[in-house]
Scaffold this active site. Sequence first.
Site, PDB file in Angstrom:
ATOM      1  N   ASP A 205      -6.594 -10.460  -8.976  1.00  0.00           N
ATOM      2  CA  ASP A 205      -5.832 -10.903 -10.146  1.00  0.00           C
ATOM      3  C   ASP A 205      -6.709 -10.935 -11.402  1.00  0.00           C
ATOM      4  O   ASP A 205      -7.926 -10.790 -11.301  1.00  0.00           O
ATOM      5  CB  ASP A 205      -5.251 -12.298  -9.849  1.00  0.00           C
ATOM      6  CG  ASP A 205      -4.336 -12.250  -8.616  1.00  0.00           C
ATOM      7  OD1 ASP A 205      -4.519 -13.059  -7.700  1.00  0.00           O
ATOM      8  OD2 ASP A 205      -3.489 -11.327  -8.573  1.00  0.00           O
TER       9      ASP A 205
ATOM     10  N   ASP B 216      -6.145  -1.163  -7.581  1.00  0.00           N
ATOM     11  CA  ASP B 216      -5.747  -2.082  -6.503  1.00  0.00           C
ATOM     12  C   ASP B 216      -6.695  -3.270  -6.560  1.00  0.00           C
ATOM     13  O   ASP B 216      -7.548  -3.472  -5.681  1.00  0.00           O
ATOM     14  CB  ASP B 216      -5.853  -1.323  -5.168  1.00  0.00           C
ATOM     15  CG  ASP B 216      -5.520  -2.200  -3.982  1.00  0.00           C
ATOM     16  OD1 ASP B 216      -5.827  -1.778  -2.847  1.00  0.00           O
ATOM     17  OD2 ASP B 216      -4.975  -3.305  -4.203  1.00  0.00           O
ATOM     18  N   SER B 217      -6.563  -4.032  -7.626  1.00  0.00           N
ATOM     19  CA  SER B 217      -7.585  -5.055  -7.898  1.00  0.00           C
ATOM     20  C   SER B 217      -7.086  -6.448  -7.517  1.00  0.00           C
ATOM     21  O   SER B 217      -5.921  -6.635  -7.164  1.00  0.00           O
ATOM     22  CB  SER B 217      -7.894  -5.056  -9.400  1.00  0.00           C
ATOM     23  OG  SER B 217      -6.764  -5.588 -10.079  1.00  0.00           O
TER      24      SER B 217
ATOM     25  N   HIS C  69       0.819  -1.220   0.000  1.00  0.00           N
ATOM     26  CA  HIS C  69       0.000   0.000   0.000  1.00  0.00           C
ATOM     27  C   HIS C  69       0.846   1.261   0.000  1.00  0.00           C
ATOM     28  O   HIS C  69       0.448   2.288  -0.566  1.00  0.00           O
ATOM     29  CB  HIS C  69      -0.982  -0.042   1.169  1.00  0.00           C
ATOM     30  CG  HIS C  69      -2.002  -1.128   1.027  1.00  0.00           C
ATOM     31  ND1 HIS C  69      -2.144  -2.167   1.924  1.00  0.00           N
ATOM     32  CD2 HIS C  69      -2.874  -1.400   0.015  1.00  0.00           C
ATOM     33  CE1 HIS C  69      -3.085  -2.982   1.501  1.00  0.00           C
ATOM     34  NE2 HIS C  69      -3.554  -2.556   0.354  1.00  0.00           N
TER      35      HIS C  69
END
Length: 294
Positions: A172, A169-170, A76
Amino acid sequence: MSEFYRETSSLENKAELWFTENHTPNVRFSIRVDTHLISKKSPFQQIDIFTTPEFGKILVLDGYLMLTEKDEFIYHEMVTHVPMAVNPDIKNVLVIGGGDGGTVKQLVKYDTIEKITLVEIDKLVVDLCREYIPAVASELSDKRVSLKFEDGLKFVRQTTEKFDLIIVDSTDPFGPGEGLFTKEFYGNCCKALSDNGIFVNQHESVFYSEYANAMKKAHSKIKEFFPYSLCYQSHIPTYPSGHWLFGFASKVFDPRRDLQFGKWENLNIKTKYYNTTLHLGAFALPQYVRDTLR
Ligand code: SAM
């Protein structure tokens, strides 16, 4: 996928619980588990949260480890401070995915940021992370954050807003996250950025072929829309191979040439992993990664 191993140790005759993720068909990664806190199925995915002696609480979606309390700061910090140190004047941010709140937790450290729109497809992820992993999710309540529970692919297709920073920020590139690795998505993100906007995405890893193919495809699609499109790296102990990549794309900024050392240092942002020296090193990729990207 994850499998739960229940082993009875020969000495104490006590059941042991392990969370195991298959990083490849031939490589498994296991973490000893104390308690299986919650297991729920949303319309999008299976959501599990465990407590573990080594990594604290861990969030697992469809059997894939998303974050641990112990090492989430690395990922992050790298998706937020790298772009923020290139353009500390960023005011309007879009986060796609990120329902655990870890990315927002870093963004709210910047008083200069005026608005954060978080587009998370699965409200249950936000609800469960707020309840069970507040150390990561608590800043989702920051007054600058607006939560939208919808598909990021559709959101960028229809938005007329301009963002200075888009962070993807997903999960896969399969399941609900699949659409966030398409040419259409990258093209619409490019349109939704301001002229000096920056696009950052989690970019998988190239160490294992299963991930390398997805990463190569994503990289070549992003390059079609952005004059500057580079990958950078960090060490994330709990992700496949531990060597994880991020993508940085922009119409105007080279993230090494345009790093604003002094301006960023003067913000006195507290970090545990990121610093401006590491920033430059993060873009110095191993030769096999450069060859794969080429
Ligand atoms: N840091 C993690 C990683 O790199 O794997 C990702 C964490 S975050 C939990 C991933 C989030 O993306 C999930 O909450 C998932 O629901 C969300 N997501 C997946 N596909 C999405 C989509 N199409 N639109 C919006 N959010 C999506």
